[in-house]
Write a protein that holds these residues in place. Structure first.
Motif, PDB file in Angstrom:
ATOM      1  N   VAL A  40      27.990  33.407 -31.348  1.00  0.00           N
ATOM      2  CA  VAL A  40      27.832  31.860 -31.688  1.00  0.00           C
ATOM      3  C   VAL A  40      26.561  31.310 -32.223  1.00  0.00           C
ATOM      4  CG1 VAL A  40      28.163  29.492 -30.927  1.00  0.00           C
ATOM      5  CG2 VAL A  40      29.601  31.376 -30.073  1.00  0.00           C
ATOM      6  N   ASN A  41      26.433  30.736 -33.425  1.00  0.00           N
ATOM      7  CA  ASN A  41      25.406  30.361 -33.783  1.00  0.00           C
ATOM      8  C   ASN A  41      25.008  29.047 -33.308  1.00  0.00           C
ATOM      9  OD1 ASN A  41      23.913  28.473 -36.348  1.00  0.00           O
ATOM     10  ND2 ASN A  41      23.097  30.494 -36.317  1.00  0.00           N
ATOM     11  N   VAL A  42      23.756  29.049 -32.566  1.00  0.00           N
ATOM     12  CA  VAL A  42      23.133  27.855 -31.981  1.00  0.00           C
ATOM     13  C   VAL A  42      22.153  27.150 -32.836  1.00  0.00           C
ATOM     14  CG1 VAL A  42      22.534  26.494 -30.027  1.00  0.00           C
ATOM     15  CG2 VAL A  42      24.098  28.497 -29.803  1.00  0.00           C
ATOM     16  N   GLN A  43      22.348  26.017 -33.422  1.00  0.00           N
ATOM     17  CA  GLN A  43      21.242  25.341 -34.174  1.00  0.00           C
ATOM     18  C   GLN A  43      20.748  24.085 -33.727  1.00  0.00           C
ATOM     19  OE1 GLN A  43      22.483  24.678 -38.416  1.00  0.00           O
ATOM     20  NE2 GLN A  43      20.269  24.430 -39.110  1.00  0.00           N
ATOM     21  N   ASN A  44      19.492  23.994 -33.735  1.00  0.00           N
ATOM     22  CA  ASN A  44      18.919  22.605 -33.399  1.00  0.00           C
ATOM     23  C   ASN A  44      18.537  21.886 -34.827  1.00  0.00           C
ATOM     24  OD1 ASN A  44      17.018  20.415 -32.745  1.00  0.00           O
ATOM     25  ND2 ASN A  44      16.342  21.578 -30.717  1.00  0.00           N
ATOM     26  N   ILE A  45      19.470  20.940 -35.059  1.00  0.00           N
ATOM     27  CA  ILE A  45      19.316  20.440 -36.494  1.00  0.00           C
ATOM     28  C   ILE A  45      18.056  19.367 -36.413  1.00  0.00           C
ATOM     29  CG2 ILE A  45      21.804  20.407 -36.838  1.00  0.00           C
ATOM     30  CD1 ILE A  45      22.245  17.720 -36.259  1.00  0.00           C
ATOM     31  N   THR A  46      17.553  19.162 -35.273  1.00  0.00           N
ATOM     32  CA  THR A  46      16.424  18.196 -35.237  1.00  0.00           C
ATOM     33  C   THR A  46      15.184  19.083 -35.644  1.00  0.00           C
ATOM     34  OG1 THR A  46      17.138  17.105 -33.239  1.00  0.00           O
ATOM     35  CG2 THR A  46      14.959  16.583 -33.727  1.00  0.00           C
ATOM     36  N   THR A  47      14.961  20.141 -35.146  1.00  0.00           N
ATOM     37  CA  THR A  47      13.855  21.068 -35.606  1.00  0.00           C
ATOM     38  C   THR A  47      14.194  22.078 -36.739  1.00  0.00           C
ATOM     39  OG1 THR A  47      14.493  22.816 -33.708  1.00  0.00           O
ATOM     40  CG2 THR A  47      13.116  20.901 -33.122  1.00  0.00           C
ATOM     41  N   GLY A  48      15.515  22.306 -36.995  1.00  0.00           N
ATOM     42  CA  GLY A  48      15.795  23.117 -37.957  1.00  0.00           C
ATOM     43  C   GLY A  48      15.896  24.946 -37.662  1.00  0.00           C
ATOM     44  N   LYS A  49      15.495  24.879 -36.313  1.00  0.00           N
ATOM     45  CA  LYS A  49      15.682  26.524 -35.727  1.00  0.00           C
ATOM     46  C   LYS A  49      16.974  26.804 -35.234  1.00  0.00           C
ATOM     47  CE  LYS A  49      10.848  26.276 -34.134  1.00  0.00           C
ATOM     48  NZ  LYS A  49       9.955  26.576 -32.875  1.00  0.00           N
ATOM     49  N   SER A  50      17.572  28.019 -35.291  1.00  0.00           N
ATOM     50  CA  SER A  50      18.715  28.437 -35.159  1.00  0.00           C
ATOM     51  C   SER A  50      18.625  30.080 -34.378  1.00  0.00           C
ATOM     52  CB  SER A  50      19.637  28.422 -36.268  1.00  0.00           C
ATOM     53  OG  SER A  50      19.511  29.429 -37.135  1.00  0.00           O
ATOM     54  N   ILE A  51      19.742  30.017 -33.324  1.00  0.00           N
ATOM     55  CA  ILE A  51      19.791  31.440 -32.772  1.00  0.00           C
ATOM     56  C   ILE A  51      21.172  31.843 -32.607  1.00  0.00           C
ATOM     57  CG2 ILE A  51      17.562  31.232 -31.596  1.00  0.00           C
ATOM     58  CD1 ILE A  51      20.562  30.750 -29.334  1.00  0.00           C
ATOM     59  N   TYR A  52      21.354  32.886 -32.125  1.00  0.00           N
ATOM     60  CA  TYR A  52      22.732  33.345 -31.848  1.00  0.00           C
ATOM     61  C   TYR A  52      22.678  33.565 -30.297  1.00  0.00           C
ATOM     62  CZ  TYR A  52      24.439  33.824 -36.593  1.00  0.00           C
ATOM     63  OH  TYR A  52      24.972  33.845 -37.913  1.00  0.00           O
ATOM     64  N   ASN A  53      23.700  33.684 -29.575  1.00  0.00           N
ATOM     65  CA  ASN A  53      23.840  33.685 -28.258  1.00  0.00           C
ATOM     66  C   ASN A  53      23.933  35.282 -28.121  1.00  0.00           C
ATOM     67  OD1 ASN A  53      26.591  33.905 -29.060  1.00  0.00           O
ATOM     68  ND2 ASN A  53      27.228  32.922 -27.046  1.00  0.00           N
ATOM     69  N   THR A  54      23.935  35.444 -26.704  1.00  0.00           N
ATOM     70  CA  THR A  54      24.257  37.084 -26.383  1.00  0.00           C
ATOM     71  C   THR A  54      25.561  37.339 -26.218  1.00  0.00           C
ATOM     72  OG1 THR A  54      24.077  36.562 -23.851  1.00  0.00           O
ATOM     73  CG2 THR A  54      21.961  36.780 -25.051  1.00  0.00           C
ATOM     74  N   PHE A  55      25.883  38.676 -26.066  1.00  0.00           N
ATOM     75  CA  PHE A  55      27.352  39.060 -25.705  1.00  0.00           C
ATOM     76  C   PHE A  55      27.825  38.530 -24.712  1.00  0.00           C
ATOM     77  CE2 PHE A  55      25.647  42.495 -28.797  1.00  0.00           C
ATOM     78  CZ  PHE A  55      26.612  42.645 -29.789  1.00  0.00           C
ATOM     79  N   LYS A  56      26.961  38.196 -23.662  1.00  0.00           N
ATOM     80  CA  LYS A  56      27.590  37.546 -22.329  1.00  0.00           C
ATOM     81  C   LYS A  56      27.699  36.141 -22.599  1.00  0.00           C
ATOM     82  CE  LYS A  56      25.175  40.524 -19.492  1.00  0.00           C
ATOM     83  NZ  LYS A  56      24.457  41.010 -18.164  1.00  0.00           N
ATOM     84  N   GLY A  57      27.661  35.682 -23.959  1.00  0.00           N
ATOM     85  CA  GLY A  57      27.768  34.061 -24.105  1.00  0.00           C
ATOM     86  C   GLY A  57      26.547  33.249 -23.801  1.00  0.00           C
ATOM     87  N   ASP A  58      25.352  33.752 -23.223  1.00  0.00           N
ATOM     88  CA  ASP A  58      24.291  32.829 -23.179  1.00  0.00           C
ATOM     89  C   ASP A  58      23.498  32.764 -24.072  1.00  0.00           C
ATOM     90  OD1 ASP A  58      25.292  33.608 -20.351  1.00  0.00           O
ATOM     91  OD2 ASP A  58      24.091  35.096 -20.037  1.00  0.00           O
TER      92      ASP A  58
END
Length: 262
Positions: A40-58
Motif C-alpha cells: 500500500v502506498n502511503v503518501q503525506n500530501i502535506t509534505t509530499g513524502k510517500s512510502i510503501y507499507n511492509t508485508f505485515k501491513g505496517d
C-alpha cells in the motif's frame, strides 16, 4: 563573539521546526476480510513524502497533526486520513472487487475407478467387513467356521447385498466402456455425426474385455474396421428403430353394414 551571537539569532527560529518533525505509524487492513494488506502506498500530501507499507501491513511515515495521508493500492479504493495526533493509525481499505466465499470445486467427470471407489464408500456396509469376511475364523481353539460369514452369505440381506454388489460391478464395467468408447473419441475417428454416430455406436459397442485389454492402436483399428462395415451396409438397410404402431392404427371403422349377419 559577535559571530556566535548572530548564529544563535538566526538558528533559534528553526529549532521549533526541527522539533515538530515526528513519525506516525499504523496498520492497513482489508475492510471486508479484515486481513492485513501489503504493498500500500502511503503518501503525506502535506509534505509530499510517500512510502510503501511492509508485508505485515505496517507503515511508518513522517507526519504531524493536521497532515493528510492518502492510501492507494491498485486493487483497493483509495482512502484519505487526516492525522489528529501521534497515536497509531488503523486504516481499512475497501477492495474494488467483491470477495466471494471459498468454493471447493470437485471433478464431476470421475473416471470409472473413482466412480467405483465413491460407490463403495457410499455402500460401506456391503463392501465393508461383510464383503471381505472369510468363512474361516481363527481363535484360541484354532480355525473354525465363521457364523457371521455364513449368516451373511445365506440370509436374505446377504443375498440382497451380493446382488447389489453384482449390479454395481456391471454398472462399473459399462462406465469403463463409456469412458473409452465416447462420442467425442469415436466421432473424431469416424467423422460420423448425429444419428449416424449414434447408430454406429449402438451397433458396434465393444465389450468390457476388449476395452480393458486392447491397446490404443488395436482399439482404433477395430473402430475403423467396423466403420467400413457400417458404411458398406448403411445404404442397404437402416439401423434406426421402426416407429411404433398403436393398436388403434390397425382398427377398422366398423359400420352397421359391416356387422356380420347370422
Amino acid at each position: 563573539m559577535k559571530f556566535w551571537l548572530l548564529f544563535i539569532c538566526f538558528a533559534l527560529p528553526y529549532v521549533p521546526v526541527f522539533a515538530q518533525q515526528k513519525t506516525v505509524d499504523g496498520v492497513v487492513f482489508d475492510k471486508d476480510s479484515k486481513d492485513r494488506i501489503a504493498k500500500v502506498n502511503v503518501q503525506n500530501i502535506t509534505t509530499g513524502k510517500s512510502i510503501y507499507n511492509t508485508f505485515k501491513g505496517d507503515f511508518k511515515i513522517e507526519a504531524q497533526p493536521g497532515d493528510v495521508l492518502v492510501f492507494t493500492k491498485f486493487d483497493h479504493h483509495p482512502d484519505t486520513l487526516k492525522v489528529q495526533n501521534n497515536d497509531g493509525l488503523v486504516v481499512y481499505m475497501k477492495p474494488k472487487a467483491i470477495q466471494l466465499k471459498e468454493v471447493i470445486v470437485r471433478d464431476t467427470m470421475f473416471n470409472p475407478q473413482k466412480q467405483l471407489a465413491a460407490t463403495k464408500n457410499d455402500y460401506t456396509k456391503i463392501f465393508g467387513p461383510l464383503n471381505n469376511q472369510d468363512l474361516l475364523s481363527f481363535g484360541p481353539g484354532g480355525a473354525g467356521l465363521s457364523i457371521d460369514a455364513i449368516w451373511g452369505a445365506l440370509s436374505r440381506s446377504g443375498r440382497n447385498a451380493a446382488h447389489l454388489r453384482e449390479t454395481i460391478q456391471k454398472d462399473y464395467e459399462q462406465s469403463v466402456i463409456d469412458y473409452r468408447f465416447n462420442r467425442t473419441y469415436v466421432g473424431a475417428i469416424t467423422n460420423l455425426q448425429g444419428e449416424q454416430l449414434t447408430n454406429f455406436m449402438l451397433r458396434y459397442r465393444p465389450g468390457y474385455y476388449t476395452v480393458k485389454t486392447a491397446s490404443d492402436y488395436e482399439f482404433i483399428a477395430s473402430i475403423k474396421t467396423n466403420l467400413k462395415r457400417f458404411l458398406r451396409y448403411s445404404t442397404k438397410r437402416s439401423y434406426s428403430l421402426t416407429p411404433l404402431v398403436t393398436p388403434s392404427d390397425d382398427k377398422q371403422d366398423l359400420g352397421k353394414g359391416d356387422i356380420p349377419q347370422y
